[in-house]
Design a protein around this motif. Structure first.
Motif, PDB file in Angstrom:
ATOM      1  N   ILE A 101      25.117  38.593  31.656  1.00 25.98           N
ATOM      2  CA  ILE A 101      26.283  39.454  31.842  1.00 25.98           C
ATOM      3  C   ILE A 101      26.458  40.265  30.562  1.00 25.98           C
ATOM      4  N   VAL A 102      26.403  41.590  30.699  1.00 29.18           N
ATOM      5  CA  VAL A 102      26.464  42.466  29.530  1.00 29.18           C
ATOM      6  C   VAL A 102      27.694  43.357  29.636  1.00 29.18           C
ATOM      7  N   LEU A 103      28.537  43.335  28.590  1.00 30.15           N
ATOM      8  CA  LEU A 103      29.773  44.106  28.576  1.00 30.15           C
ATOM      9  C   LEU A 103      29.840  45.018  27.368  1.00 30.15           C
ATOM     10  N   GLY A 104      30.326  46.244  27.615  1.00 30.29           N
ATOM     11  CA  GLY A 104      30.581  47.175  26.535  1.00 30.29           C
ATOM     12  C   GLY A 104      31.976  46.998  25.988  1.00 30.29           C
ATOM     13  N   THR A 105      32.640  48.106  25.675  1.00 27.20           N
ATOM     14  CA  THR A 105      33.957  48.035  25.040  1.00 27.20           C
ATOM     15  C   THR A 105      35.086  48.546  25.917  1.00 27.20           C
ATOM     16  N   THR A 106      34.757  49.251  26.994  1.00 27.13           N
ATOM     17  CA  THR A 106      35.799  49.970  27.728  1.00 27.13           C
ATOM     18  C   THR A 106      35.957  49.531  29.172  1.00 27.13           C
ATOM     19  N   TYR A 107      34.868  49.541  29.913  1.00 25.98           N
ATOM     20  CA  TYR A 107      34.959  49.390  31.360  1.00 25.98           C
ATOM     21  C   TYR A 107      34.799  47.948  31.820  1.00 25.98           C
ATOM     22  N   ALA A 108      35.612  47.582  32.807  1.00 27.05           N
ATOM     23  CA  ALA A 108      35.502  46.261  33.424  1.00 27.05           C
ATOM     24  C   ALA A 108      34.275  46.208  34.319  1.00 27.05           C
ATOM     25  N   LYS A 109      33.740  45.032  34.481  1.00 27.50           N
ATOM     26  CA  LYS A 109      32.570  44.824  35.342  1.00 27.50           C
ATOM     27  C   LYS A 109      32.872  43.679  36.299  1.00 27.50           C
ATOM     28  N   THR A 110      32.506  43.875  37.569  1.00 33.17           N
ATOM     29  CA  THR A 110      32.663  42.816  38.569  1.00 33.17           C
ATOM     30  C   THR A 110      31.295  42.266  38.922  1.00 33.17           C
ATOM     31  N   ILE A 111      31.136  40.969  38.769  1.00 33.55           N
ATOM     32  CA  ILE A 111      29.868  40.322  39.080  1.00 33.55           C
ATOM     33  C   ILE A 111      30.043  39.416  40.299  1.00 33.55           C
ATOM     34  N   THR A 112      28.936  39.095  40.942  1.00 28.79           N
ATOM     35  CA  THR A 112      28.934  38.185  42.085  1.00 28.79           C
ATOM     36  C   THR A 112      28.393  36.830  41.656  1.00 28.79           C
TER      37      THR A 112
ATOM     38  N   CYS B  80      28.506  29.999  49.577  1.00 27.29           N
ATOM     39  CA  CYS B  80      29.806  30.602  49.289  1.00 27.29           C
ATOM     40  C   CYS B  80      29.674  31.614  48.154  1.00 27.29           C
ATOM     41  N   LYS B  81      30.215  32.816  48.371  1.00 31.45           N
ATOM     42  CA  LYS B  81      30.148  33.879  47.378  1.00 31.45           C
ATOM     43  C   LYS B  81      31.544  34.244  46.891  1.00 31.45           C
ATOM     44  N   LEU B  82      31.634  34.550  45.592  1.00 34.29           N
ATOM     45  CA  LEU B  82      32.867  34.987  44.969  1.00 34.29           C
ATOM     46  C   LEU B  82      32.550  36.137  44.020  1.00 34.29           C
ATOM     47  N   THR B  83      33.594  36.770  43.507  1.00 41.45           N
ATOM     48  CA  THR B  83      33.412  37.775  42.469  1.00 41.45           C
ATOM     49  C   THR B  83      34.269  37.410  41.261  1.00 41.45           C
ATOM     50  N   ILE B  84      33.805  37.835  40.101  1.00 39.96           N
ATOM     51  CA  ILE B  84      34.551  37.679  38.857  1.00 39.96           C
ATOM     52  C   ILE B  84      34.622  39.052  38.196  1.00 39.96           C
ATOM     53  N   THR B  85      35.813  39.533  37.935  1.00 37.90           N
ATOM     54  CA  THR B  85      35.980  40.802  37.232  1.00 37.90           C
ATOM     55  C   THR B  85      36.265  40.521  35.765  1.00 37.90           C
ATOM     56  N   ILE B  86      35.456  41.142  34.892  1.00 37.55           N
ATOM     57  CA  ILE B  86      35.552  40.904  33.451  1.00 37.55           C
ATOM     58  C   ILE B  86      35.933  42.207  32.765  1.00 37.55           C
ATOM     59  N   ASP B  87      37.044  42.177  32.080  1.00 33.46           N
ATOM     60  CA  ASP B  87      37.526  43.335  31.331  1.00 33.46           C
ATOM     61  C   ASP B  87      37.338  43.041  29.850  1.00 33.46           C
ATOM     62  N   PRO B  88      36.455  43.773  29.157  1.00 30.69           N
ATOM     63  CA  PRO B  88      36.188  43.440  27.755  1.00 30.69           C
ATOM     64  C   PRO B  88      37.409  43.561  26.858  1.00 30.69           C
ATOM     65  N   GLN B  89      38.352  44.425  27.218  1.00 29.98           N
ATOM     66  CA  GLN B  89      39.535  44.595  26.375  1.00 29.98           C
ATOM     67  C   GLN B  89      40.581  43.520  26.620  1.00 29.98           C
ATOM     68  N   ARG B  90      40.415  42.760  27.704  1.00 25.79           N
ATOM     69  CA  ARG B  90      41.359  41.690  28.008  1.00 25.79           C
ATOM     70  C   ARG B  90      40.729  40.313  27.861  1.00 25.79           C
ATOM     71  N   ASP B  91      39.516  40.167  28.357  1.00 28.67           N
ATOM     72  CA  ASP B  91      38.889  38.848  28.439  1.00 28.67           C
ATOM     73  C   ASP B  91      38.002  38.518  27.249  1.00 28.67           C
ATOM     74  N   LEU B  92      37.503  39.523  26.543  1.00 32.30           N
ATOM     75  CA  LEU B  92      36.570  39.299  25.441  1.00 32.30           C
ATOM     76  C   LEU B  92      37.210  39.809  24.166  1.00 32.30           C
ATOM     77  N   TYR B  93      38.080  39.009  23.598  1.00 36.08           N
ATOM     78  CA  TYR B  93      38.918  39.460  22.500  1.00 36.08           C
ATOM     79  C   TYR B  93      38.309  39.217  21.121  1.00 36.08           C
ATOM     80  N   LYS B  94      37.157  38.536  21.065  1.00 34.89           N
ATOM     81  CA  LYS B  94      36.492  38.349  19.780  1.00 34.89           C
ATOM     82  C   LYS B  94      34.983  38.317  19.990  1.00 34.89           C
TER      83      LYS B  94
END
Length: 285
Positions: free
Chosen positions: A70-81, A134-148
């Motif tokens: 899972i690769v995250l930048g600084t701005t946009y949220a990403k939704t993974i399955t 069973c499938k789910l999604t996880i939305t990751i927002d780098p500005q909210r969830d990845l604070y360090k």
């Protein structure tokens, strides 16, 4: 940042009366933006280890983001399955997969719970009377969830399955998965054109997402390969390896021998994905 203890509350809510976690706590999971503290342990009745092996569902084939980091930048949220396959003689009602970060479950500092849609968390498709995927999604927002920045690297994967008879399996240490800081790499080869036999200076910069400052900073002291592809061919060859300086900069000189493309290639690390610069063409005269 969402508190890891709320993830335990969510899984507890799915187990209905079997768990001693109020459902009201579970409803808070998508709105809690505080930094994480701890993952609360389930009560003894929620602990799968206290139940017989045949009483709880069996989980297999847990997959996160298609097996890719899972690769995250600084701005946009990403939704993974994420998905899992579970089996039980009474069938499978629901499931949860979540990620958490920390040295142990009692001292976590990061949590990525799943999104909830409707009455259930997962979309479960039965392949037989006893087994469902069973499938789910996880939305990751780098500005909210990845604070360090120290959250980059290996995360734990927790898994939960709820059977048709309300028995359940829960394991917050089911597996691991990597969450990484997005990387960028530039290149410039000059002069252009250049006389054959003269020197070409190749520069560039390796940067990666800084989750604390929400911008990109140089990735220091990293080995990066300088590669060359001769005009009319399709394969790059490694010429040398150069280490980035304290700002992530790269610089080296080579001898001009033929027309072609120069690029930098970074193999990646546990916290940062691989990245390759687009080749820069140099005309040798």
């Amino acid at each position: 940042m969402r508190i890891c203890s709320t993830v335990a509350a969510v899984t507890g809510a799915l187990a209905l009366a079997a768990l001693a976690v109020p459902a009201a706590q579970a409803d808070q999971v998508t709105n809690n933006l505080d930094r994480p503290s701890v993952i609360k342990r389930f009560s003894a009745t929620a602990d799968s280890s206290t139940l017989s092996a045949t009483a709880v569902p069996t989980i297999t084939n847990v997959t996160v983001n298609g097996g890719k980091d899972i690769v995250l930048g600084t701005t946009y949220a990403k939704t993974i399955t994420v998905s899992l396959t579970a089996s039980h003689e009474s069938g499978i009602q629901d499931a949860i997969i979540f990620l958490w970060h920390g040295t142990d479950a009692a001292h976590s500092d990061g949590s990525l719970p799943p999104n909830k849609y409707g009455a259930t968390w997962a979309t479960c498709t039965a392949s037989s009377a006893t087994t469902s995927t069973c499938k789910l999604t996880i939305t990751i927002d780098p500005q909210r969830d990845l604070y360090k920045n120290s959250l980059a690297g290996t995360w734990h994967v927790g898994a939960f399955a709820l059977a048709g008879d309300s028995s359940h399996y829960y394991n917050e240490y089911y597996g691991t998965h990597r969450v990484q800081r997005y990387s960028k790499l530039t290149v410039n080869a000059s002069p252009e054109p250049v006389v054959k036999g003269k020197s070409i200076t190749v520069t560039g910069k390796l940067t990666r997402a800084n989750w604390e400052t929400h911008d990109y900073r140089g990735y220091t002291n990293q080995p990066v390969k300088l590669q060359f592809r001769k005009a009319g061919t399709t394969t790059y060859s490694t010429i040398k390896t150069v280490y980035t300086d304290s700002y992530g900069n790269l610089k080296t000189t080579v001898t001009a021998s033929a027309d072609g493309y120069w690029r930098w290639n970074f193999a990646g690390s546990s916290t940062t994905p691989s990245v390759t610069a687009t080749g820069d063409y140099v005309d040798v005269q």
